[in-house]
Design a protein around this motif. Structure first.
Motif, mmCIF file in Angstrom:
data_model
loop_
_atom_site.group_PDB
_atom_site.id
_atom_site.type_symbol
_atom_site.label_atom_id
_atom_site.label_comp_id
_atom_site.label_asym_id
_atom_site.label_seq_id
_atom_site.Cartn_x
_atom_site.Cartn_y
_atom_site.Cartn_z
ATOM 1 N N LEU A 36 -18.276 -69.654 -20.575
ATOM 2 C CA LEU A 36 -17.655 -69.292 -19.553
ATOM 3 C C LEU A 36 -17.737 -70.032 -18.241
ATOM 4 C CD1 LEU A 36 -16.843 -65.612 -20.254
ATOM 5 C CD2 LEU A 36 -15.309 -67.544 -20.172
ATOM 6 N N MET A 37 -19.210 -69.962 -18.001
ATOM 7 C CA MET A 37 -19.853 -70.692 -16.852
ATOM 8 C C MET A 37 -19.447 -72.032 -16.939
ATOM 9 S SD MET A 37 -23.433 -69.699 -15.372
ATOM 10 C CE MET A 37 -24.672 -71.266 -15.085
ATOM 11 N N SER A 38 -19.467 -72.729 -18.031
ATOM 12 C CA SER A 38 -19.322 -74.198 -17.989
ATOM 13 C C SER A 38 -17.861 -74.399 -17.951
ATOM 14 C CB SER A 38 -19.929 -74.862 -19.292
ATOM 15 O OG SER A 38 -21.096 -74.614 -19.455
ATOM 16 N N SER A 39 -17.215 -73.569 -18.556
ATOM 17 C CA SER A 39 -15.592 -73.714 -18.370
ATOM 18 C C SER A 39 -15.085 -73.589 -16.869
ATOM 19 C CB SER A 39 -15.224 -72.673 -19.171
ATOM 20 O OG SER A 39 -13.639 -72.579 -18.906
ATOM 21 N N MET A 40 -15.546 -72.435 -16.179
ATOM 22 C CA MET A 40 -15.665 -72.263 -14.859
ATOM 23 C C MET A 40 -15.662 -73.471 -13.936
ATOM 24 S SD MET A 40 -16.221 -68.865 -12.909
ATOM 25 C CE MET A 40 -17.396 -69.522 -11.624
ATOM 26 N N GLN A 41 -17.086 -73.955 -14.071
ATOM 27 C CA GLN A 41 -17.446 -75.164 -13.297
ATOM 28 C C GLN A 41 -16.318 -76.161 -13.687
ATOM 29 O OE1 GLN A 41 -21.281 -75.383 -14.792
ATOM 30 N NE2 GLN A 41 -22.286 -75.388 -12.552
ATOM 31 N N ASN A 42 -16.320 -76.628 -14.941
ATOM 32 C CA ASN A 42 -15.191 -77.784 -15.406
ATOM 33 C C ASN A 42 -14.076 -77.482 -14.626
ATOM 34 O OD1 ASN A 42 -13.630 -78.290 -18.214
ATOM 35 N ND2 ASN A 42 -14.768 -80.048 -17.123
ATOM 36 N N GLY A 43 -13.665 -76.350 -14.747
ATOM 37 C CA GLY A 43 -12.168 -76.270 -14.231
ATOM 38 C C GLY A 43 -12.086 -76.496 -12.575
ATOM 39 N N THR A 44 -13.133 -75.865 -11.960
ATOM 40 C CA THR A 44 -13.339 -75.864 -10.552
ATOM 41 C C THR A 44 -13.297 -77.479 -10.214
ATOM 42 O OG1 THR A 44 -14.391 -73.804 -10.556
ATOM 43 C CG2 THR A 44 -14.196 -75.140 -8.621
ATOM 44 N N TYR A 45 -14.280 -78.027 -10.784
ATOM 45 C CA TYR A 45 -14.566 -79.659 -10.403
ATOM 46 C C TYR A 45 -13.386 -80.355 -10.781
ATOM 47 C CZ TYR A 45 -19.223 -78.237 -11.217
ATOM 48 O OH TYR A 45 -20.465 -77.462 -10.700
ATOM 49 N N SER A 46 -12.623 -80.239 -11.962
ATOM 50 C CA SER A 46 -11.489 -80.887 -12.039
ATOM 51 C C SER A 46 -10.261 -80.439 -11.006
ATOM 52 C CB SER A 46 -10.922 -80.914 -13.484
ATOM 53 O OG SER A 46 -10.738 -79.859 -13.940
ATOM 54 N N LYS A 47 -10.361 -79.301 -10.604
ATOM 55 C CA LYS A 47 -9.353 -78.884 -9.718
ATOM 56 C C LYS A 47 -9.491 -79.696 -8.237
ATOM 57 C CE LYS A 47 -5.461 -76.847 -8.883
ATOM 58 N NZ LYS A 47 -4.339 -77.130 -9.771
ATOM 59 N N MET A 48 -10.897 -79.802 -7.929
ATOM 60 C CA MET A 48 -11.481 -80.289 -6.413
ATOM 61 C C MET A 48 -11.005 -81.969 -6.548
ATOM 62 S SD MET A 48 -15.107 -78.529 -6.028
ATOM 63 C CE MET A 48 -15.793 -79.611 -4.712
ATOM 64 N N ILE A 49 -11.322 -82.579 -7.993
ATOM 65 C CA ILE A 49 -11.137 -83.847 -7.846
ATOM 66 C C ILE A 49 -9.752 -84.093 -7.758
ATOM 67 C CG2 ILE A 49 -11.357 -85.761 -9.797
ATOM 68 C CD1 ILE A 49 -13.918 -84.384 -10.442
ATOM 69 N N PRO A 363 -5.317 -70.425 -4.551
ATOM 70 C CA PRO A 363 -6.455 -69.483 -4.635
ATOM 71 C C PRO A 363 -6.608 -68.894 -5.913
ATOM 72 C CG PRO A 363 -4.628 -68.463 -3.230
ATOM 73 C CD PRO A 363 -4.173 -69.812 -3.776
ATOM 74 N N ALA A 364 -7.363 -69.349 -6.828
ATOM 75 C CA ALA A 364 -7.550 -68.847 -8.105
ATOM 76 C C ALA A 364 -8.948 -69.456 -8.714
ATOM 77 C CB ALA A 364 -6.378 -69.295 -9.005
ATOM 78 N N ILE A 365 -9.650 -68.668 -9.603
ATOM 79 C CA ILE A 365 -10.672 -69.281 -10.247
ATOM 80 C C ILE A 365 -10.152 -70.031 -11.827
ATOM 81 C CG2 ILE A 365 -12.722 -68.799 -11.751
ATOM 82 C CD1 ILE A 365 -12.979 -66.205 -10.126
ATOM 83 N N TYR A 366 -10.593 -71.289 -11.736
ATOM 84 C CA TYR A 366 -9.797 -72.127 -12.677
ATOM 85 C C TYR A 366 -10.747 -72.456 -13.804
ATOM 86 C CZ TYR A 366 -6.298 -73.268 -9.449
ATOM 87 O OH TYR A 366 -5.148 -73.140 -8.461
ATOM 88 N N PHE A 367 -10.404 -72.734 -15.008
ATOM 89 C CA PHE A 367 -11.365 -73.049 -16.368
ATOM 90 C C PHE A 367 -11.115 -74.190 -16.849
ATOM 91 C CE2 PHE A 367 -11.622 -68.217 -15.122
ATOM 92 C CZ PHE A 367 -12.739 -68.076 -15.709
ATOM 93 N N GLY A 368 -11.947 -74.803 -17.511
ATOM 94 C CA GLY A 368 -11.398 -75.902 -18.135
ATOM 95 C C GLY A 368 -12.201 -76.041 -19.391
ATOM 96 N N ALA A 369 -11.513 -76.955 -20.256
ATOM 97 C CA ALA A 369 -11.799 -76.854 -21.823
ATOM 98 C C ALA A 369 -12.389 -78.228 -22.146
ATOM 99 C CB ALA A 369 -10.838 -76.477 -22.485
ATOM 100 N N ASP A 370 -13.271 -78.892 -21.370
ATOM 101 C CA ASP A 370 -13.897 -80.296 -21.448
ATOM 102 C C ASP A 370 -14.803 -79.963 -22.720
ATOM 103 O OD1 ASP A 370 -14.699 -82.897 -19.703
ATOM 104 O OD2 ASP A 370 -16.296 -82.044 -21.283
ATOM 105 N N SER A 371 -14.716 -81.183 -23.627
ATOM 106 C CA SER A 371 -15.561 -81.014 -24.900
ATOM 107 C C SER A 371 -16.901 -80.630 -24.635
ATOM 108 C CB SER A 371 -15.422 -82.473 -25.641
ATOM 109 O OG SER A 371 -15.836 -83.294 -24.705
ATOM 110 N N MET A 372 -17.317 -81.032 -23.440
ATOM 111 C CA MET A 372 -18.791 -80.596 -23.212
ATOM 112 C C MET A 372 -19.049 -79.086 -22.886
ATOM 113 S SD MET A 372 -21.118 -82.712 -24.203
ATOM 114 C CE MET A 372 -22.546 -82.206 -23.636
ATOM 115 N N VAL A 373 -17.929 -78.471 -22.554
ATOM 116 C CA VAL A 373 -17.849 -76.983 -22.242
ATOM 117 C C VAL A 373 -18.461 -76.212 -23.603
ATOM 118 C CG1 VAL A 373 -16.329 -74.877 -21.915
ATOM 119 C CG2 VAL A 373 -16.134 -76.803 -20.560
#
Ligand SMILES: Nc1ncnc2c1ncn2[C@@H]1O[C@H](COP(=O)(O)OP(=O)(O)O)[C@@H](O)[C@H]1O
Ligand SMILES: [Mg+2]
Lengths: 407, 228
Positions: A36-49, A363-373
């Protein structure tokens, strides 16, 4: 024999159900938390990028080799068919959008202000950055437009309205002087304060005329099919285009965002690291007990003729099976959860929401499903179990049969 | 031909301050088909002696020959394989792998030897029937009494077709009824199938069953009697 070894290992780990259950549960929760933590980071970063990339820079840009240093209207590239085709043929590239841009002075009546004048292909630019949606008054540019779009603060400072005509002065290509009159087609209001102060847009053709730089551009802005593919895409382009062009990725153009992400990633790694170290010690103590309480039994197995390597393999499987059971059960919960959250970001309200909005993010917490998650957790847990299993393996290799039989 | 021959077999422990002369120059020949008891009080060197004969422990000096092999000359990696193919072991306790059923325990050793599945299954059920546990082949050790577990251990020891079976105090944890059953069974296997048994004990009831009784004291043989 391999099947028997696995059977032995599997049955052995469940001899003390409660203990193994607790150990597996610690991995289970660890895996869920870390995915979940990795997914949240992954989602936030890709949103930022995504934001950086989609507001302006694109994922990759092609410039004249001197342009990034000089930012000069003299260091231009010619995006002719041969260049465009080479880029198109390169792997992972999606959109190819040319721009020509330079600093210009704008005046209306008594007022003069400096800003960036950006020549764009209206449709392509809109596809890349969604520029059209920031038009707050007037209209967006069409392909043959001779009008200008002005950012809201700049327009206010110049005191212009839609329909007024502004005068622009700048330096053109190779020392030509550049000047022109442009009717205001629309006012742009961005969610970023910075952009609102200086952006103005005209069509690429108008800008090339204005700067006396026919068919030329400062940059080709590119998007890639997947943000993981930015670096391979860049490498492909470097191979194809060679020294005559400079190819930059979004993070080379915007190191600040890159640093923010790296810093946050570092924190995440520390948190996950601590969690996994705790889990690792849990697994380790379980394995220590599993060996200690079986000394005699292990001694008998070697005594009757079981090769130590085979026995070590059984013990290795035991540790790995505990790890795998933890991962698999953890994924059974976290995989559907992550997939669901990727599609349904958690909306934020109140103060936090307004901060997000200021940065142009929903304004939302984004999640990602990168393979490394997921892959990251697999690697870490497998790593832990392999590390931990060194203990039983060395224990077995050093086991003295007579000693353990007497113990 | 002797199955086992020891020559001046000696073991001295010196890992503590005082040297312990556990076995002091034992010369012994054991022939095929013997049913021999090694007896003596606790600490007289029975386990140490049997461990050296079984290739579990290295002698300080002297030799152990099993068949044509000088066991004391084998490397520790060769010893494991040697034990697997030549010697059946029964220990006082913890003989069986608790997570395997009686049948799987007996099959296990044949699996280590690389025997095929059909032969393993066949032989395991035959042996378990022979030791009187034909109806318990799918029970785990925890479901069996101590005596039954020792009988499974004997079946397993025989499964590898060893040259002889070493049993170090196999009845020490058993009540007298189970002791008798186990001994009768071993005796029967010895008589009917000519299996060589060497077992240690300090229990007189067990000693009486043996056809040859070797008494140890302070690591030396003090008597060696054969009954007719
Ligand atoms: N690893 C060891 N280190 C030191 N002394 C030992 C060790 N193993 C056995 N001994 C000693 O060797 C002697 C013989 O022991 P053992 O062979 O176990 O006798 P038994 O089986 O007849 O009881 C005893 O005095 C015992 O304390
Ligand atoms: Mg003993």
């Amino acid at each position: 024999m391999a099947a028997t070894e696995l059977k032995l290992a599997w049955r052995n780990i469940w001899r003390n159900r409660r203990r193994t259950f607790i150990t597996v549960a610690s991995i289970f929760f660890g895996v869920i938390l870390c995915t979940l933590m990795s997914s949240m980071q992954n989602g936030t970063y890709s949103k930022m990028i995504d934001n950086v990339v989609s507001f302006y820079s694109g994922y990759v840009q092609i410039h004249h080799p001197n342009y990034w240093e000089s930012k000069s209207i003299d260091d231009l590239i010619i995006p002719d068919d041969s260049l465009i085709n080479k880029v198109k043929e390169s792997e992972h590239i999606e959109l190819i959008v040319p721009r020509i841009e330079s600093f210009a002075l704008m005046s209306y009546g008594e007022n003069t202000k400096g800003g960036m004048l950006i020549g764009i292909k209206p449709e392509e630019e809109n596809e890349l950055t969604g520029l059209k949606k920031w038009v707050s008054k007037g209209r967006y540019l069409n392909t043959k437009d001779d009008g200008i779009l002005i950012a809201v603060n700049l327009a206010r400072n110049l005191n212009v309205e839609v329909g007024d005509t502004v005068a622009l002065i700048s330096q053109g290509h190779h020392g030509y002087s550049a000047s022109g009159l442009f009717p205001v087609a629309g006012i742009l209001e961005f969610p970023f304060p910075a952009l609102n102060n200086f952006g103005t847009y005209i069509t690429l053709e108008q800008a090339q005329l204005f700067f006396s730089a026919p068919d030329m551009a400062t940059s080709l802005v590119l998007t890639v099919d997947d943000y993981d593919k930015v670096y391979p895409a860049k490498d492909n382009l470097v191979d194809k285009l060679g020294e005559k062009y400079s190819i930059m990725t979004w993070d080379e153009m915007d190191p600040v965002t890159k640093q923010m992400i790296e810093g946050d990633k570092g924190q995440g790694i520390i948190m996950k690291g601590i969690l996994y170290i705790l889990i690792g010690f849990g697994v380790f103590s379980t394995v220590i007990m599993m060996i200690a309480e079986r000394r005699k039994e292990l001694g008998v197995m070697v005594a009757i003729g079981m090769n130590k390597l085979k026995l070590a393999r059984v013990l290795f499987y035991e540790t790995v099976l505990i790890g795998i059971t933890g991962i698999v059960t953890g994924f059974l919960v976290s995989l559907p959860l992550v997939i669901w959250l990727v599609h349904k970001p958690i909306p934020l309200g109140g103060e936090v929401a307004s901060v997000y909005e200021e940065f142009g993010m929903e304004p939302a917490i984004y999640f990602g499903a990168d393979s490394m998650v997921f892959g990251g957790q697999i690697l870490v847990v497998i790593g832990i179990t392999i590390l931990v299993s060194i203990y039983p393996i060395t224990k077995i290799m050093r086991l003295k049969v007579t000693k353990s039989l007497r113990s | 031909m002797n199955v086992i021959e020891t020559n001046n077999l000696t073991k001295t422990y010196n890992d503590s301050e005082v040297e312990v002369h556990a076995v002091q120059g034992i010369d012994l020949k054991i022939e095929e088909g013997e049913f021999t008891a090694i007896v003596g009080p606790s600490g007289c060197g029975k386990t140490t002696f049997l461990n050296m004969v079984g290739g579990l422990d290295q002698p300080t000096s002297g030799t152990v020959r099993v068949g044509d092999t000088y066991v004391n000359e084998l490397k520790s990696s060769e010893l494991i394989d040697f034990r697997l193919h030549n010697i059946g072991f029964v220990f006082q306790a913890y003989n069986l792998i608790p997570v395997l059923t009686a049948r799987e325990n007996v099959e296990f050793i044949m699996q280590l030897q690389g025997k095929d599945k059909k032969e393993r299954e066949q032989r395991a059920s035959n042996l378990l029937t022979e030791v009187g546990l034909g109806d318990r082949i799918n029970s785990r050790p925890s479901r069996l009494s101590g005596g039954q577990q020792q009988r499974v251990a004997v079946a397993r020891a025989l499964a590898s077709k060893p040259k002889f079976v070493l049993a170090d105090e196999p009845t020490a944890n058993l009540d007298s009824k189970s002791t008798e059953t186990l001994l009768d069974m071993m005796e029967k296997l010895n008589k009917e199938e000519n299996i060589t048994f060497i077992f240690s004990t300090h229990d007189m009831r067990v000693v009486n069953k043996a056809r040859r009784v070797i008494k140890l004291e302070d690591g030396k043989i003090i008597s060696d009697e054969r009954k007719s």
